[in-house]
Design a protein around this motif. Structure first.
Motif, PDB file in Angstrom:
ATOM      1  N   LEU A  66       0.887  -1.285  -0.048  1.00 17.30           N
ATOM      2  CA  LEU A  66      -0.029  -0.109  -0.100  1.00 17.30           C
ATOM      3  C   LEU A  66       0.843   1.280   0.093  1.00 17.30           C
ATOM      4  CD1 LEU A  66      -2.671   1.693   0.305  1.00 17.30           C
ATOM      5  CD2 LEU A  66      -2.688   0.963   2.499  1.00 17.30           C
ATOM      6  N   LYS A  67       1.857   1.411   0.932  1.00 16.13           N
ATOM      7  CA  LYS A  67       2.891   2.392   0.888  1.00 16.13           C
ATOM      8  C   LYS A  67       3.601   2.720  -0.412  1.00 16.13           C
ATOM      9  CE  LYS A  67       3.427   2.714   5.884  1.00 16.13           C
ATOM     10  NZ  LYS A  67       4.313   2.397   6.903  1.00 16.13           N
ATOM     11  N   ARG A  68       3.769   1.552  -0.993  1.00 14.62           N
ATOM     12  CA  ARG A  68       4.593   1.401  -2.254  1.00 14.62           C
ATOM     13  C   ARG A  68       3.643   2.172  -3.421  1.00 14.62           C
ATOM     14  NH1 ARG A  68       6.430  -3.181  -2.482  1.00 14.62           N
ATOM     15  NH2 ARG A  68       4.576  -4.368  -3.394  1.00 14.62           N
ATOM     16  N   MET A  69       2.425   2.178  -3.697  1.00 14.29           N
ATOM     17  CA  MET A  69       1.447   2.493  -4.467  1.00 14.29           C
ATOM     18  C   MET A  69       1.165   3.865  -4.281  1.00 14.29           C
ATOM     19  SD  MET A  69      -1.372  -0.417  -5.116  1.00 14.29           S
ATOM     20  CE  MET A  69      -1.767  -0.778  -3.242  1.00 14.29           C
ATOM     21  N   ILE A  70       1.001   4.198  -2.959  1.00 13.84           N
ATOM     22  CA  ILE A  70       1.013   5.711  -2.433  1.00 13.84           C
ATOM     23  C   ILE A  70       2.173   6.434  -2.810  1.00 13.84           C
ATOM     24  CG2 ILE A  70       0.714   7.130  -0.634  1.00 13.84           C
ATOM     25  CD1 ILE A  70      -1.832   5.690  -1.318  1.00 13.84           C
TER      26      ILE A  70
ATOM     27  N   GLN B   7       1.497   3.256 -15.949  1.00 11.76           N
ATOM     28  CA  GLN B   7       1.503   2.338 -15.051  1.00 11.76           C
ATOM     29  C   GLN B   7       0.614   2.817 -13.813  1.00 11.76           C
ATOM     30  OE1 GLN B   7       5.535   1.768 -13.002  1.00 11.76           O
ATOM     31  NE2 GLN B   7       4.934  -0.173 -12.040  1.00 11.76           N
ATOM     32  N   TYR B   8       0.723   4.093 -13.358  1.00 12.76           N
ATOM     33  CA  TYR B   8      -0.327   4.323 -12.390  1.00 12.76           C
ATOM     34  C   TYR B   8      -1.887   4.158 -12.836  1.00 12.76           C
ATOM     35  CZ  TYR B   8      -3.307   7.544  -9.469  1.00 12.76           C
ATOM     36  OH  TYR B   8      -4.226   7.887  -8.859  1.00 12.76           O
ATOM     37  N   ILE B   9      -1.921   4.604 -14.330  1.00  6.66           N
ATOM     38  CA  ILE B   9      -3.357   4.334 -14.545  1.00  6.66           C
ATOM     39  C   ILE B   9      -3.699   3.029 -14.821  1.00  6.66           C
ATOM     40  CG2 ILE B   9      -4.940   4.591 -16.591  1.00  6.66           C
ATOM     41  CD1 ILE B   9      -3.463   7.360 -16.948  1.00  6.66           C
ATOM     42  N   ASP B  10      -2.827   2.048 -15.157  1.00  9.87           N
ATOM     43  CA  ASP B  10      -3.358   0.646 -15.636  1.00  9.87           C
ATOM     44  C   ASP B  10      -2.943  -0.413 -14.329  1.00  9.87           C
ATOM     45  OD1 ASP B  10      -3.712   1.280 -18.118  1.00  9.87           O
ATOM     46  OD2 ASP B  10      -1.735   0.883 -18.655  1.00  9.87           O
TER      47      ASP B  10
ATOM     48  N   ALA C  92      -5.770  -0.814  -8.345  1.00 14.59           N
ATOM     49  CA  ALA C  92      -5.511  -1.551  -7.077  1.00 14.59           C
ATOM     50  C   ALA C  92      -6.045  -0.709  -6.063  1.00 14.59           C
ATOM     51  CB  ALA C  92      -4.165  -1.929  -7.072  1.00 14.59           C
ATOM     52  N   LEU C  93      -5.861   0.499  -5.878  1.00 13.86           N
ATOM     53  CA  LEU C  93      -6.401   1.257  -4.808  1.00 13.86           C
ATOM     54  C   LEU C  93      -7.900   1.398  -4.950  1.00 13.86           C
ATOM     55  CD1 LEU C  93      -3.980   4.576  -5.003  1.00 13.86           C
ATOM     56  CD2 LEU C  93      -4.075   2.604  -3.322  1.00 13.86           C
ATOM     57  N   LEU C  94      -8.628   1.636  -6.066  1.00 13.46           N
ATOM     58  CA  LEU C  94      -9.878   1.389  -6.080  1.00 13.46           C
ATOM     59  C   LEU C  94     -10.589   0.034  -5.343  1.00 13.46           C
ATOM     60  CD1 LEU C  94     -10.572   2.831  -9.952  1.00 13.46           C
ATOM     61  CD2 LEU C  94     -11.355   3.950  -7.778  1.00 13.46           C
TER      62      LEU C  94
ATOM     63  N   TRP D 271      -6.929  11.042  -9.602  1.00 10.34           N
ATOM     64  CA  TRP D 271      -6.114  10.729  -8.426  1.00 10.34           C
ATOM     65  C   TRP D 271      -6.886  10.443  -7.108  1.00 10.34           C
ATOM     66  CZ3 TRP D 271      -1.581  10.901 -10.097  1.00 10.34           C
ATOM     67  CH2 TRP D 271      -1.281  11.934 -11.071  1.00 10.34           C
ATOM     68  N   VAL D 272      -6.646   8.962  -6.580  1.00  9.90           N
ATOM     69  CA  VAL D 272      -7.390   8.488  -5.506  1.00  9.90           C
ATOM     70  C   VAL D 272      -6.653   8.349  -4.389  1.00  9.90           C
ATOM     71  CG1 VAL D 272      -8.825   7.348  -7.275  1.00  9.90           C
ATOM     72  CG2 VAL D 272      -7.061   6.417  -6.403  1.00  9.90           C
ATOM     73  N   GLY D 273      -7.352   8.141  -3.122  1.00 11.43           N
ATOM     74  CA  GLY D 273      -6.808   7.914  -2.104  1.00 11.43           C
ATOM     75  C   GLY D 273      -6.599   6.349  -1.754  1.00 11.43           C
ATOM     76  N   LYS D 274      -6.102   6.077  -0.524  1.00 12.29           N
ATOM     77  CA  LYS D 274      -5.560   4.649  -0.225  1.00 12.29           C
ATOM     78  C   LYS D 274      -6.786   3.765  -0.200  1.00 12.29           C
ATOM     79  CE  LYS D 274      -5.833   5.204   4.883  1.00 12.29           C
ATOM     80  NZ  LYS D 274      -4.993   5.331   5.842  1.00 12.29           N
ATOM     81  N   LYS D 275      -8.143   4.060  -0.434  1.00  8.22           N
ATOM     82  CA  LYS D 275      -9.035   3.203  -0.288  1.00  8.22           C
ATOM     83  C   LYS D 275      -9.793   3.236  -1.628  1.00  8.22           C
ATOM     84  CE  LYS D 275      -9.872   1.533   4.438  1.00  8.22           C
ATOM     85  NZ  LYS D 275     -10.521   1.382   5.419  1.00  8.22           N
ATOM     86  N   GLY D 276      -9.353   4.257  -2.666  1.00  7.99           N
ATOM     87  CA  GLY D 276      -9.953   4.618  -3.809  1.00  7.99           C
ATOM     88  C   GLY D 276     -10.931   5.729  -3.706  1.00  7.99           C
ATOM     89  N   GLU D 277     -10.662   6.371  -2.729  1.00  3.20           N
ATOM     90  CA  GLU D 277     -11.770   7.471  -2.354  1.00  3.20           C
ATOM     91  C   GLU D 277     -11.352   8.696  -3.344  1.00  3.20           C
ATOM     92  OE1 GLU D 277      -8.759   8.217   0.878  1.00  3.20           O
ATOM     93  OE2 GLU D 277      -9.771   6.406  -0.108  1.00  3.20           O
ATOM     94  N   ILE D 278     -12.140   9.753  -3.719  1.00  2.00           N
ATOM     95  CA  ILE D 278     -11.835  10.718  -4.295  1.00  2.00           C
ATOM     96  C   ILE D 278     -11.203  11.846  -3.437  1.00  2.00           C
ATOM     97  CG2 ILE D 278     -12.669  12.892  -5.679  1.00  2.00           C
ATOM     98  CD1 ILE D 278     -15.024  11.107  -6.741  1.00  2.00           C
ATOM     99  N   MET D 279      -9.871  12.228  -3.603  1.00  2.00           N
ATOM    100  CA  MET D 279      -9.117  13.219  -2.825  1.00  2.00           C
ATOM    101  C   MET D 279      -9.606  14.465  -2.994  1.00  2.00           C
ATOM    102  SD  MET D 279      -5.321  11.607  -2.525  1.00  2.00           S
ATOM    103  CE  MET D 279      -4.953  11.952  -4.468  1.00  2.00           C
TER     104      MET D 279
END
Length: 226
Positions: free
Chosen positions: A42-46, A112-115, A120-122, A133-141
Motif C-alpha cells: 500500500l505504501k509503495r502504491m501511495i 503504470q499508475y493508470i493501469d 488496485a487502490l480502487l 487521483w485517488v486515496g488509499k481506499k480509492g476515494e476521491i481526494m
C-alpha cells in the motif's frame, strides 16, 4: 486581508521556486526508485501516486482545481499512441479549452499508475469512479488534501514545501532562465489568455541574458590579461 495574512506577498516565494527539471526528477524518482524500496504494498502504491502527481505538475502545471478534477475518459484520454490532457471551458480560469499531450519523460510512469496502481487502490475500497487521483481506499481526494500532500512530499524530497500553484511559477521561471524566446512559451504553457505574465518573464529573461553576456565579457577580458 490576504496581504495581512502573508498571502499575495512575493517574499513568501523567495527561495521556494525550484526549476521544473528539479521537480520532475524528484517526482519520477519518488514514483520509481523510492517506491521500489518500500516493502509495504500500500505504501509503495501511495509513493507511486505521489511521485506521479509531482511529475505531472512539473511538466503540465495546470491549476489545482483542474488538476484535482482530472478524470479518465473526460479530461484524460488514453490511447495506444499517447495520453492527452484536455481541459474543457469550465475547467480553466479563462474559460478557454486547453489540451496537451503528456511528454514522453513521464508517459510510461503515468500509464503504470493508470493501469496498475489506480485500479488496485480502487479495489481496496470497492470504489467506482473516473477521477484520476485517488486515496488509499480509492476515494476521491479533496483539493485541500492534495495540496497539503504535495507540499509534504516536496518538502521531504527537496527540502522546500512546494504547493501546487508554485509549480506554475517554477515553469515560468524555468522558461525565462533558458532564453527570452523560451519565455514567450509561458502563455500557452500556463493557459493564460493575456500576455502580461509572459511579457514580464520575457523582460526578466532579457535581463538574465544581458547578465550572462556581461559575465562572459568580463571572463574574456580577464583571460586576455592573463
Amino acid at each position: 486581508m490576504k496581504r495581512a495574512a502573508g498571502r499575495g506577498d512575493a517574499t513568501r516565494k523567495q527561495g521556494r521556486i525550484l526549476s521544473s527539471e528539479v521537480l520532475l526528477k524528484a517526482g519520477l524518482a519518488h514514483a520509481a526508485v523510492d517506491a521500489d524500496t518500500v516493502p509495504n504494498p500500500l505504501k509503495r502504491m501511495i509513493c507511486q501516486r505521489d511521485g506521479m502527481m509531482i511529475a505531472l505538475l512539473a511538466v503540465l502545471p495546470i491549476r489545482r482545481r483542474s488538476f484535482c478534477e482530472l478524470a479518465l475518459g473526460q479530461s484524460v484520454h488514453v490511447s495506444d499512441s499517447e495520453i492527452l490532457i484536455s481541459l474543457s471551458e469550465d475547467m480553466t480560469k479563462t474559460g478557454v479549452p486547453w489540451d496537451a499531450a503528456i511528454p514522453p519523460q513521464i508517459e510510461a510512469a503515468l500509464r503504470q499508475y493508470i493501469d496498475e496502481v489506480r485500479p488496485a487502490l480502487l479495489a481496496r475500497g470497492d470504489q467506482r469512479h473516473d477521477i484520476l487521483w485517488v486515496g488509499k481506499k480509492g476515494e476521491i481526494m479533496q483539493q485541500d488534501y492534495i495540496g497539503s500532500r504535495i507540499g509534504d512530499v516536496t518538502l521531504k524530497l527537496t527540502g522546500k514545501r512546494i504547493p501546487p500553484h508554485f509549480f506554475r511559477d517554477a515553469a515560468a521561471t524555468t522558461l525565462a532562465r533558458i532564453s527570452p524566446e523560451s519565455a514567450r512559451l509561458i502563455r500557452p504553457v500556463l493557459a493564460h489568455s493575456g500576455f502580461q505574465t509572459a511579457e514580464r518573464h520575457y523582460n526578466h529573461a532579457q535581463t538574465i541574458e544581458a547578465g550572462r553576456d556581461y559575465a562572459s565579457l568580463l571572463k574574456r577580458l580577464k583571460g586576455d590579461r592573463s
